[in-house]
Design an enzyme around this catalytic site. Structure first.
Site, mmCIF file in Angstrom:
data_model
loop_
_atom_site.group_PDB
_atom_site.id
_atom_site.type_symbol
_atom_site.label_atom_id
_atom_site.label_comp_id
_atom_site.label_asym_id
_atom_site.label_seq_id
_atom_site.Cartn_x
_atom_site.Cartn_y
_atom_site.Cartn_z
ATOM 1 N N ILE A 18 0.895 -1.126 -0.012
ATOM 2 C CA ILE A 18 0.091 0.244 -0.024
ATOM 3 C C ILE A 18 0.830 1.156 0.145
ATOM 4 O O ILE A 18 0.740 2.177 -0.803
ATOM 5 C CB ILE A 18 -0.932 0.007 1.315
ATOM 6 C CG1 ILE A 18 -1.940 -0.882 1.194
ATOM 7 C CG2 ILE A 18 -1.602 1.294 1.417
ATOM 8 C CD1 ILE A 18 -3.000 -1.271 2.404
ATOM 9 N N ASP A 63 12.711 4.642 10.801
ATOM 10 C CA ASP A 63 12.161 3.690 11.685
ATOM 11 C C ASP A 63 11.345 4.406 12.483
ATOM 12 O O ASP A 63 11.660 5.008 13.317
ATOM 13 C CB ASP A 63 13.355 2.997 12.479
ATOM 14 C CG ASP A 63 12.903 2.063 13.671
ATOM 15 O OD1 ASP A 63 11.839 1.730 13.665
ATOM 16 O OD2 ASP A 63 13.629 1.534 14.351
ATOM 17 N N ASN A 90 1.598 5.094 7.124
ATOM 18 C CA ASN A 90 1.328 3.639 6.542
ATOM 19 C C ASN A 90 2.216 2.537 7.402
ATOM 20 O O ASN A 90 1.495 1.401 7.323
ATOM 21 C CB ASN A 90 1.650 3.583 5.231
ATOM 22 C CG ASN A 90 1.453 2.355 4.503
ATOM 23 O OD1 ASN A 90 0.353 1.669 4.318
ATOM 24 N ND2 ASN A 90 2.892 1.532 4.115
ATOM 25 N N ARG A 125 3.856 14.204 15.121
ATOM 26 C CA ARG A 125 4.424 15.324 16.221
ATOM 27 C C ARG A 125 5.440 15.839 15.260
ATOM 28 O O ARG A 125 5.797 17.271 15.395
ATOM 29 C CB ARG A 125 4.845 14.457 17.304
ATOM 30 C CG ARG A 125 5.861 15.339 18.132
ATOM 31 C CD ARG A 125 6.006 14.936 19.501
ATOM 32 N NE ARG A 125 6.926 13.455 19.200
ATOM 33 C CZ ARG A 125 7.147 12.791 20.154
ATOM 34 N NH1 ARG A 125 6.869 12.852 21.283
ATOM 35 N NH2 ARG A 125 8.072 11.927 19.818
ATOM 36 N N TYR A 156 -2.714 -5.709 16.978
ATOM 37 C CA TYR A 156 -2.573 -4.875 15.867
ATOM 38 C C TYR A 156 -3.930 -4.283 15.670
ATOM 39 O O TYR A 156 -4.054 -3.103 15.385
ATOM 40 C CB TYR A 156 -2.603 -5.816 14.584
ATOM 41 C CG TYR A 156 -2.874 -5.350 13.181
ATOM 42 C CD1 TYR A 156 -1.954 -4.484 12.468
ATOM 43 C CD2 TYR A 156 -3.993 -5.827 12.525
ATOM 44 C CE1 TYR A 156 -2.140 -4.115 11.220
ATOM 45 C CE2 TYR A 156 -4.149 -5.291 11.239
ATOM 46 C CZ TYR A 156 -3.475 -4.333 10.573
ATOM 47 O OH TYR A 156 -3.867 -4.038 9.460
ATOM 48 N N LYS A 160 -4.771 -0.228 15.538
ATOM 49 C CA LYS A 160 -5.590 0.449 14.475
ATOM 50 C C LYS A 160 -6.616 1.109 15.029
ATOM 51 O O LYS A 160 -7.242 2.208 14.676
ATOM 52 C CB LYS A 160 -6.010 -0.581 13.468
ATOM 53 C CG LYS A 160 -4.821 -0.996 12.493
ATOM 54 C CD LYS A 160 -4.100 -0.158 11.792
ATOM 55 C CE LYS A 160 -2.996 -0.726 10.646
ATOM 56 N NZ LYS A 160 -2.317 0.248 9.882
#
Length: 257
Positions: A18, A63, A90, A125, A156, A160
Site C-alpha cells: 500500500i 524507523d 502507513n 508530532r 494490531y 488500528k
C-alpha cells in the site's frame, strides 16, 4: 489529473504494498515524494520505479519506532523539498496471535502498538509544524477494518482502533491550524504480506459484496483523495475502503438462504 503539483509528500512504510502504491500515485499526480522505510534498499527500488515513470522521489530511511529516526526523516524531507504538505502514516507491525489470549507475550503487544500507533504519533508530532507552515497540510493514516470490527490480531487491531481515535483528536487540534487529519480503513488487500497465501485470499473474496479483495491501488486512490483539495472540507473521518465488508455479513446471510 495533477492535483499535487508543487506538493511535498512523506509516506512511511513506502517500500512495498500500500505504501509503495500510494507513493506512486502521489508522484503520478505531480508530488515530490519522500519514500521512507526501515528497509533502505527496498525504498530505493520503489524510488527507481517512480522515476522510471517520470515522477520525482527520494528514499529516506525511517524507523517509526525511533523518535530520532522519525525526526531525521522529516528534516531530510523538508531539506530536500523545501516544504512538507502531506504526511501518510502507513508503517505498521502485525504479529500472529497466540493460540490462547493469556499466552500473548508482552513484547508482541508492545511492538504492534509501538510501530502501528505510537509510530504514527511520532510522525505526526515531527511533521505537524511543517504541515501548518504549508498552509494546506494534510495527514492521512492507513488504519484497518480490524480497528472497526473483530477480524483477529488483538494487538494490531487495538493499535488500528487507537489510530482512529488519534485521527479524531488530532483533527480537532490541528483543524484551526489549517491541517486536516483523516484515516482510511482497508479491508483485505493483496500485498506482499499475503505472499504465498493466494488460496486464503480466494477464500475470503466471496465474503466481500464486491466479490474481490482489494488491491494496493484501491487504497492509494482513497489516500490521495483525502489528502487533496477535493476533500478540503473533510477532517476527522474514518473512511472504510473495504469492498463493502463492514456494511453487511454475507456469511450470516448465506446461512439464511
Amino acid at each position: 489529473m495533477r492535483r499535487f503539483e508543487g506538493y511535498a509528500v512523506m509516506v512511511t512504510g513506502a517500500a512495498r504494498g500500500i505504501g509503495a502504491a500510494t507513493a506512486r500515485r502521489f508522484a503520478a499526480e505531480g508530488a515530490r515524494v519522500a519514500v521512507t522505510d526501515v528497509d533502505p534498499r527496498e525504498a530505493e527500488k520503489a524510488v527507481a520505479g517512480i522515476r522510471e515513470q517520470g515522477g520525482a522521489a527520494r528514499a529516506f530511511t525511517c524507523d517509526v519506532g525511533s523518535r530520532d529516526s522519525v525526526e531525521a526523516a522529516v528534516a531530510a524531507t523538508v531539506e530536500e523539498f523545501g516544504r512538507l504538505d502531506v504526511l501518510v502514516n502507513n508503517a505498521y507491525a502485525c504479529a500472529p496471535d497466540a493460540a490462547l489470549f493469556e499466552d500473548e507475550p508482552d513484547e508482541v503487544w508492545a511492538r504492534d502498538l509501538d510501530i502501528t500507533l505510537t509510530g504514527a504519533y511520532r510522525c505526526c508530532r515531527a511533521a505537524l509544524p511543517h504541515l501548518v507552515a504549508s498552509g494546506r497540510g494534510a495527514i492521512v493514516s492507513v488504519g484497518s477494518v480490524n480497528g472497526l470490527q473483530d477480524y483477529g490480531n488483538h494487538a494490531y487491531s487495538a493499535a488500528k482502533a487507537g489510530l482512529g481515535s488519534l485521527t479524531r483528536t488530532l483533527a480537532g487540534h490541528a483543524g484551526p491550524r489549517g491541517v486536516r487529519v483523516n484515516l482510511v480503513a482497508p479491508g483485505t488487500v493483496r500485498t506482499p504480506a499475503w505472499s504465498g497465501r493466494d488460496a486464503a485470499l480466494d477464500a475470503v473474496s466471496g465474503l466481500y459484496p464486491l466479490g474481490r479483495v482489494g488491491e494496493p491501488e484501491d487504497i492509494a486512490a482513497a489516500v490521495t483523495f483525502l489528502a487533496s483539495s477535493d476533500a478540503a472540507w473533510i477532517t476527522g473521518v474514518t473512511l472504510p475502503v473495504d469492498g463493502g465488508l463492514t456494511s453487511t455479513n454475507r456469511g450470516f446471510r448465506a446461512q439464511l438462504q
